[in-house]
Design a protein around this motif. Structure first.
Motif, mmCIF file in Angstrom:
data_model
loop_
_atom_site.group_PDB
_atom_site.id
_atom_site.type_symbol
_atom_site.label_atom_id
_atom_site.label_comp_id
_atom_site.label_asym_id
_atom_site.label_seq_id
_atom_site.Cartn_x
_atom_site.Cartn_y
_atom_site.Cartn_z
ATOM 1 N N TRP A 1 -13.518 7.684 1.274
ATOM 2 C CA TRP A 1 -13.670 8.732 0.255
ATOM 3 C C TRP A 1 -15.078 9.300 0.374
ATOM 4 N N PHE B 1 -17.554 9.300 -5.239
ATOM 5 C CA PHE B 1 -16.839 8.612 -6.308
ATOM 6 C C PHE B 1 -16.029 9.640 -7.086
ATOM 7 N N ARG C 1 -13.209 9.590 -10.294
ATOM 8 C CA ARG C 1 -12.531 8.789 -11.318
ATOM 9 C C ARG C 1 -11.029 8.725 -11.076
ATOM 10 N N TRP D 1 -10.215 6.149 -8.370
ATOM 11 C CA TRP D 1 -10.380 4.763 -8.814
ATOM 12 C C TRP D 1 -9.296 4.372 -9.813
ATOM 13 N N ASP D 2 -8.843 5.327 -10.626
ATOM 14 C CA ASP D 2 -7.743 5.055 -11.550
ATOM 15 C C ASP D 2 -6.484 4.657 -10.783
ATOM 16 N N ILE E 1 -6.507 3.345 -7.416
ATOM 17 C CA ILE E 1 -6.664 2.258 -6.447
ATOM 18 C C ILE E 1 -7.101 0.925 -7.040
ATOM 19 N N ALA E 2 -7.538 0.900 -8.290
ATOM 20 C CA ALA E 2 -8.124 -0.321 -8.845
ATOM 21 C C ALA E 2 -7.111 -1.429 -9.137
ATOM 22 N N VAL F 1 -11.455 -2.374 -4.129
ATOM 23 C CA VAL F 1 -12.086 -1.278 -4.865
ATOM 24 C C VAL F 1 -13.520 -1.169 -4.347
ATOM 25 N N MET G 1 -17.351 -0.385 -3.898
ATOM 26 C CA MET G 1 -18.491 -0.161 -4.788
ATOM 27 C C MET G 1 -19.518 0.768 -4.137
ATOM 28 N N PHE H 1 -17.623 5.326 0.380
ATOM 29 C CA PHE H 1 -16.666 4.459 -0.297
ATOM 30 C C PHE H 1 -15.451 4.305 0.606
ATOM 31 N N SER I 1 -11.807 2.050 1.356
ATOM 32 C CA SER I 1 -10.836 1.122 0.777
ATOM 33 C C SER I 1 -9.691 0.906 1.755
#
Length: 172
Positions: A63, A66, A68, A71-72, A74-75, A114, A116, A127, A129
């Motif tokens: 990615w 960052f 949101r 992350w919503d 993939i978390a 996830v 960081m 980032f 993943s």
């Protein structure tokens, strides 16, 4: 006779149907890799490898920042996500670009981590993943070229079930 070459130089990533245009720097949808086992028996002068199934498939996403909404998605490692990557296959020859055809790869699975971020002064934070793929399908110009689903025991090439006899013989 003219040599024809195909090129795919860009695309778009969708997660659960939502476009992530401009948010993915790079994606790797993994490899459908055949598992092999050694076959060696008395009387044979050599050993050979024979196919024994399909190995696990892992993809990766890089990615570019960052987000949101990323992350919503993939978390949660227990939530299956559908990834779709759409591209444009260009066919080139000495006469120029002859055609443009769609290629779509769909992968279903879970994100394994996830990120960081990798932080470095004056550089954009990276980032990355990993994605555990349990099912995938690649469609070129409307034709399903390959389809795999580990949980449904499906592996088809050009619509032909590679394990058709296995399914009949085992009742699976």
């Amino acid at each position: 006779m003219s040599i024809k070459n195909n090129r795919i130089t860009n695309g778009n990533v969708y997660v659960d149907g939502a476009s992530f245009l401009g948010k993915v720097e790079e994606c790797d949808l993994g490899v459908i890799k055949t598992k092999y086992t050694d076959h060696k028996v008395l009387g044979m002068i050599g050993t050979l490898e024979l196919p024994a199934g399909i190995d696990k498939i892992t993809g990766k996403f890089k990615w570019n920042s960052f987000y949101r909404e990323v992350w919503d998605k993939i978390a949660n490692p227990y939530a299956m996500r559908q990834i779709q990557v759409r591209g444009n296959v260009e066919e080139w020859s000495t006469t120029g670009r002859n055609s443009q055809l769609p290629i779509v790869t769909i992968a279903i699975g879970t994100f394994k981590d996830v990120p960081m971020g990798k932080w470095k002064q004056h550089d954009n934070v990276e980032f990355e993943s990993e994605f555990n793929i349990v099912a995938c399908k690649q469609i070129f110009n409307g034709d399903v070229k390959v389809e795999y689903d580990a949980l449904a025991n499906i592996y088809k090439v050009n619509g032909v079930d590679v394990f058709a006899d296995y399914h009949i013989n085992t009742g699976a």
